[in-house]
Design a protein around this motif. Structure first.
Motif, short mmCIF file in Angstrom:
data_model
loop_
_atom_site.label_atom_id
_atom_site.label_comp_id
_atom_site.label_asym_id
_atom_site.label_seq_id
_atom_site.Cartn_x
_atom_site.Cartn_y
_atom_site.Cartn_z
N LYS A 250 37.01 -42.79 -30.39
CA LYS A 250 35.78 -43.16 -31.11
C LYS A 250 35.13 -44.37 -30.44
N GLN A 251 35.92 -45.38 -30.16
CA GLN A 251 35.37 -46.59 -29.54
C GLN A 251 34.70 -46.26 -28.21
N SER A 252 35.31 -45.39 -27.44
CA SER A 252 34.75 -45.03 -26.14
C SER A 252 33.49 -44.18 -26.28
N LEU A 253 33.48 -43.26 -27.24
CA LEU A 253 32.27 -42.45 -27.47
C LEU A 253 31.08 -43.33 -27.86
N VAL A 254 31.30 -44.25 -28.78
CA VAL A 254 30.22 -45.14 -29.22
C VAL A 254 29.77 -46.04 -28.07
N TYR A 255 30.73 -46.59 -27.35
CA TYR A 255 30.40 -47.47 -26.22
C TYR A 255 29.61 -46.71 -25.15
N SER A 256 30.08 -45.52 -24.82
CA SER A 256 29.45 -44.73 -23.74
C SER A 256 28.04 -44.28 -24.08
N ARG A 257 27.76 -44.13 -25.36
CA ARG A 257 26.41 -43.72 -25.78
C ARG A 257 25.38 -44.78 -25.39
N GLU A 258 25.78 -46.02 -25.33
CA GLU A 258 24.86 -47.13 -25.05
C GLU A 258 24.96 -47.67 -23.63
N HIS A 259 25.85 -47.08 -22.81
CA HIS A 259 26.08 -47.60 -21.47
C HIS A 259 26.04 -46.48 -20.44
N THR A 260 26.06 -46.85 -19.17
CA THR A 260 26.07 -45.86 -18.10
C THR A 260 27.41 -45.14 -18.07
N THR A 261 27.45 -44.01 -17.38
CA THR A 261 28.69 -43.26 -17.23
C THR A 261 29.75 -44.13 -16.59
N GLU A 262 29.38 -44.84 -15.54
CA GLU A 262 30.34 -45.71 -14.84
C GLU A 262 30.90 -46.79 -15.76
N GLU A 263 30.04 -47.41 -16.55
CA GLU A 263 30.51 -48.43 -17.51
C GLU A 263 31.43 -47.80 -18.55
N HIS B 2 35.31 -48.71 -19.24
CA HIS B 2 35.71 -49.08 -20.60
C HIS B 2 36.96 -48.31 -21.03
N VAL B 3 36.95 -46.99 -20.85
CA VAL B 3 38.09 -46.18 -21.28
C VAL B 3 39.32 -46.45 -20.40
N ALA B 4 39.10 -46.74 -19.12
CA ALA B 4 40.23 -47.07 -18.25
C ALA B 4 40.91 -48.36 -18.71
N ARG B 5 40.11 -49.35 -19.07
CA ARG B 5 40.68 -50.61 -19.57
C ARG B 5 41.39 -50.40 -20.91
N TYR B 6 40.81 -49.58 -21.76
CA TYR B 6 41.44 -49.30 -23.05
C TYR B 6 42.80 -48.63 -22.84
N ASN B 7 42.81 -47.57 -22.03
CA ASN B 7 44.06 -46.84 -21.79
C ASN B 7 45.09 -47.68 -21.04
N MET B 8 44.63 -48.58 -20.19
CA MET B 8 45.54 -49.47 -19.48
C MET B 8 46.40 -50.23 -20.49
N ALA B 9 45.78 -50.68 -21.55
CA ALA B 9 46.51 -51.43 -22.57
C ALA B 9 47.27 -50.50 -23.51
#
Length: 189
Positions: free
Chosen positions: A138-151, A155-162
Motif C-alpha cells: 500500500k505504501q509503495s502504491l500510494v508513493y508511486s502514484r505521486e512520483h516517477t517510476t524510478e523513484e 522506494h520499494v527497494a529501500r522498504y524491502n531492504m529493511a
C-alpha cells in the motif's frame, strides 16, 4: 476568507487519512455517492458498488469547485482526464456499469448483501496476508502514484531492504518449499 481556507484544509487532511492509513481501505457504495462521497471513495484503495449505485461530482452545480480531493484523486483513479473533466464540468450521474467500465469501481454486485459479503471476504483475504507485505505494498502504491517510476522503484527497494529481515518472509519461503504445508499464519494487520 482565512477561516474558510483553514476549514477546507482540515477536511482535506481528514479525507487524506484514508490513503495514508497503512491498512488497505475498501469502500462499498450502495445507492447514491455524491460530492463529498466521491471525495471519500477516491481516497480508498478499493471501491465496490451495487448495481443501483450512482456517482456524481455535484459541486459545479452548487457554484464551487470540488475541494476535498476529487479533482486531485479522480484523474489518477480513472486514468482519463477527458472523462474526469466531463464528470466534473457537467455534474452528470455515472451509474454502476459505467463506473466499472471507466475504472471507478472494481466490481458491481446485484445486492447490498452480495457486495458486503464480498467486501468482508476480500478484507479477510487481505488480512490473512503478511502485514509487512500488505502495508509495504500500500505504501509503495500510494508513493508511486505521486512520483516517477524510478523513484517508486527506489522506494520499494529501500522498504524491502529493511523488511526482508522480517519473519513473514521466512514463513512464506518455508510454506512454498513444502507444498504439503498449509499457508503460513501471519500476525494480524
Amino acid at each position: 476568507c482565512n477561516i474558510i481556507y483553514h476549514k477546507i484544509r482540515r477536511f482535506q487532511t481528514l479525507f487524506s487519512t484514508l490513503e495514508k492509513c497503512p491498512k488497505p481501505i475498501i469502500s462499498a457504495v450502495h445507492s447514491a455517492c455524491i460530492g463529498a462521497g466521491v471525495d471519500l471513495i477516491t481516497a480508498a484503495d478499493i471501491r465496490l458498488c451495487t448495481k443501483n449505485a450512482w456517482f456524481q461530482v455535484k459541486e459545479v452545480d452548487m457554484g464551487l469547485a470540488a475541494d476535498v480531493g476529487t479533482l486531485q484523486r479522480l484523474p489518477k483513479v480513472i486514468g482519463s482526464q477527458s472523462i474526469v473533466s466531463d464528470l466534473c464540468f457537467t455534474a452528470r450521474k455515472v451509474y454502476a456499469d459505467e463506473a466499472k467500465q471507466i475504472g471507478l469501481v472494481s466490481a458491481v454486485y446485484d445486492s447490498k448483501d452480495d457486495m458486503m459479503s464480498s467486501c468482508l471476504l476480500m478484507a479477510k483475504t487481505i488480512a490473512s496476508k503478511s502485514p509487512v507485505a500488505v502495508q509495504g505494498t500500500k505504501q509503495s502504491l500510494v508513493y508511486s502514484r505521486e512520483h516517477t517510476t524510478e523513484e517508486g522503484l527506489d522506494h520499494v527497494a529501500r522498504y524491502n531492504m529493511a523488511m526482508l529481515q522480517s519473519e513473514d518472509l521466512a514463513k512464506s519461503v518455508m510454506a512454498q518449499m513444502d507444498k504439503t504445508q498449509a499457508p503460513p499464519t501471519f500476525s494480524r494487520l
